[in-house]
Design a protein around this motif. Structure first.
Motif, PDB file in Angstrom:
ATOM      1  N   UNK A 187     -42.578  44.256  33.543  1.00 59.47           N
ATOM      2  CA  UNK A 187     -42.940  43.045  34.287  1.00 59.47           C
ATOM      3  C   UNK A 187     -41.996  41.941  33.660  1.00 59.47           C
ATOM      4  N   UNK A 188     -42.413  42.668  32.431  1.00 61.55           N
ATOM      5  CA  UNK A 188     -42.884  41.505  31.175  1.00 61.55           C
ATOM      6  C   UNK A 188     -41.677  39.964  31.909  1.00 61.55           C
ATOM      7  N   UNK A 189     -40.239  41.044  31.551  1.00 69.49           N
ATOM      8  CA  UNK A 189     -38.939  40.082  31.269  1.00 69.49           C
ATOM      9  C   UNK A 189     -38.687  40.137  33.180  1.00 69.49           C
ATOM     10  N   UNK A 190     -39.101  41.056  34.167  1.00 67.07           N
ATOM     11  CA  UNK A 190     -38.665  40.258  35.097  1.00 67.07           C
ATOM     12  C   UNK A 190     -39.282  39.610  35.665  1.00 67.07           C
ATOM     13  N   UNK A 191     -41.055  39.769  35.018  1.00 65.07           N
ATOM     14  CA  UNK A 191     -41.408  37.829  35.864  1.00 65.07           C
ATOM     15  C   UNK A 191     -40.884  37.538  35.017  1.00 65.07           C
ATOM     16  N   UNK A 192     -40.359  36.736  33.619  1.00 67.62           N
ATOM     17  CA  UNK A 192     -40.314  35.878  32.813  1.00 67.62           C
ATOM     18  C   UNK A 192     -39.444  35.504  33.724  1.00 67.62           C
ATOM     19  N   UNK A 193     -37.979  36.354  33.905  1.00 67.87           N
ATOM     20  CA  UNK A 193     -36.531  35.838  34.608  1.00 67.87           C
ATOM     21  C   UNK A 193     -36.962  35.412  35.895  1.00 67.87           C
ATOM     22  N   UNK A 194     -37.895  35.574  36.619  1.00 63.25           N
ATOM     23  CA  UNK A 194     -37.605  35.640  38.025  1.00 63.25           C
ATOM     24  C   UNK A 194     -38.647  34.435  37.905  1.00 63.25           C
ATOM     25  N   UNK A 195     -39.493  33.716  37.138  1.00 60.38           N
ATOM     26  CA  UNK A 195     -40.107  32.529  37.050  1.00 60.38           C
ATOM     27  C   UNK A 195     -38.813  31.179  36.145  1.00 60.38           C
ATOM     28  N   UNK A 196     -38.479  31.443  35.981  1.00 61.43           N
ATOM     29  CA  UNK A 196     -37.312  31.076  35.171  1.00 61.43           C
ATOM     30  C   UNK A 196     -36.562  30.301  37.044  1.00 61.43           C
ATOM     31  N   UNK A 197     -35.916  32.114  36.909  1.00 61.69           N
ATOM     32  CA  UNK A 197     -35.217  31.327  38.409  1.00 61.69           C
ATOM     33  C   UNK A 197     -35.643  30.026  39.777  1.00 61.69           C
ATOM     34  N   UNK A 198     -36.900  30.281  39.755  1.00 58.70           N
ATOM     35  CA  UNK A 198     -37.448  29.892  40.814  1.00 58.70           C
ATOM     36  C   UNK A 198     -37.441  28.235  40.596  1.00 58.70           C
ATOM     37  N   UNK A 199     -38.263  28.127  38.880  1.00 60.27           N
ATOM     38  CA  UNK A 199     -37.680  26.910  38.372  1.00 60.27           C
ATOM     39  C   UNK A 199     -36.347  26.074  38.527  1.00 60.27           C
ATOM     40  N   UNK A 200     -35.405  27.373  38.041  1.00 55.48           N
ATOM     41  CA  UNK A 200     -34.041  26.472  38.871  1.00 55.48           C
ATOM     42  C   UNK A 200     -33.878  26.167  40.530  1.00 55.48           C
TER      43      UNK A 200
END
Length: 262
Positions: A187-200
């Motif tokens: 959850x920690x890694x996936x949520x971080x990646x999802x947030x970054x990708x949504x920001x991009x």
């Protein structure tokens, strides 16, 4: 398929490619309704038209009402930004690495598929004797293959916790301890990646003029600075070291678990 239009062309000289085209729902529907010939024309038009200049930093309707000195200053800033952008781009070309014009597409081989892009995540990846991995646990925008990398990370993490359970002489599915550990770690890694990708995604879909200039210049700078580019690639392939060899690592982990269980 790209290459020559020569009907006698040897099969070995033909080049094939999978193309992922992300666009608006209305545009996607238009492309889906096109014949293969119309789609090839539309695709070649996009590939061959080349880069476009950034829009005016201030919309003409506003710029026309500005005092002359301020309007001239704004125009000068636009020219400086455009020149800097072009200079950085061309500085990356050389005799060994020249600019390459995209190939012409000859025809569509196979079917065209269209599907909605969604950003979703399961509230929990685990239940008793059940663990979700990959797209069953989370879906993201298809940027740089991050969905695959996250799925490989899920598989590797799950293999590790199962192995940990086996090494401890325990059944990984008989207690939620190990499955909850998998759930928390991923959850920690996936949520971080999802947030970054949504920001991009929001960053690149914005049409706000100053942001367009910052985005264009920033991407050119990143692409021209090898150290920064390399670091971003490292982050993209996974904070836990997921690489192109991760699928083999995951396979080896499960093989070790099977051997120890047997």
């Amino acid at each position: 398929e790209d290459g020559s239009d020569d009907g006698d062309e040897d099969e070995e000289t033909k080049l094939y490619a999978n193309i992922v085209w992300s666009t608006t729902p209305s545009e996607a529907q238009k492309f889906q309704n096109m014949s293969n010939e119309e789609f090839v024309t539309a695709l070649n038009n996009e590939l061959q038209k080349g880069p476009t200049n950034n829009p005016p930093l201030i919309p003409p309707s506003i710029a026309s009402s500005l005092p002359t000195p301020l309007a001239n200053l704004t125009h000068g800033m636009e020219m400086v930004a455009q020149t800097l952008n072009n200079s950085i781009t061309m500085s990356q070309w050389s005799e060994r690495k020249p600019f390459q014009v995209p190939p012409l597409i000859n025809k569509v081989v196979g079917r065209k598929f269209g599907f909605d892009l969604n950003l979703m995540q399961a509230q929990s990846y685990v239940r008793p004797r059940v663990a979700l991995v990959g797209d069953a646990a989370h879906t993201i925008h298809p940027m740089a293959g991050q969905g695959l990398n996250l799925g490989l990370g899920d598989a590797r993490c799950l293999a590790n916790v199962v192995k940990e359970a086996v090494d401890s002489g325990m059944d990984a599915g008989d207690t939620m301890h190990f499955l909850n550990k998998y759930d928390a770690e991923r959850k920690v890694e996936v949520t971080s990646m999802m947030g970054g990708i949504q920001l991009l995604h929001g960053f690149f879909s914005s049409t706000f003029e100053p942001l367009v200039y910052v985005r264009s210049l920033g991407m050119n700078i990143i692409n021209s600075v090898g150290v920064v580019r390399k670091r971003l690639v490292e982050v993209a392939v996974g904070a836990n070291g997921i690489t192109t060899g991760a699928s083999k690592d995951v396979r080896d982990c499960f093989e070790n678990v099977k051997r120890e269980v047997n």
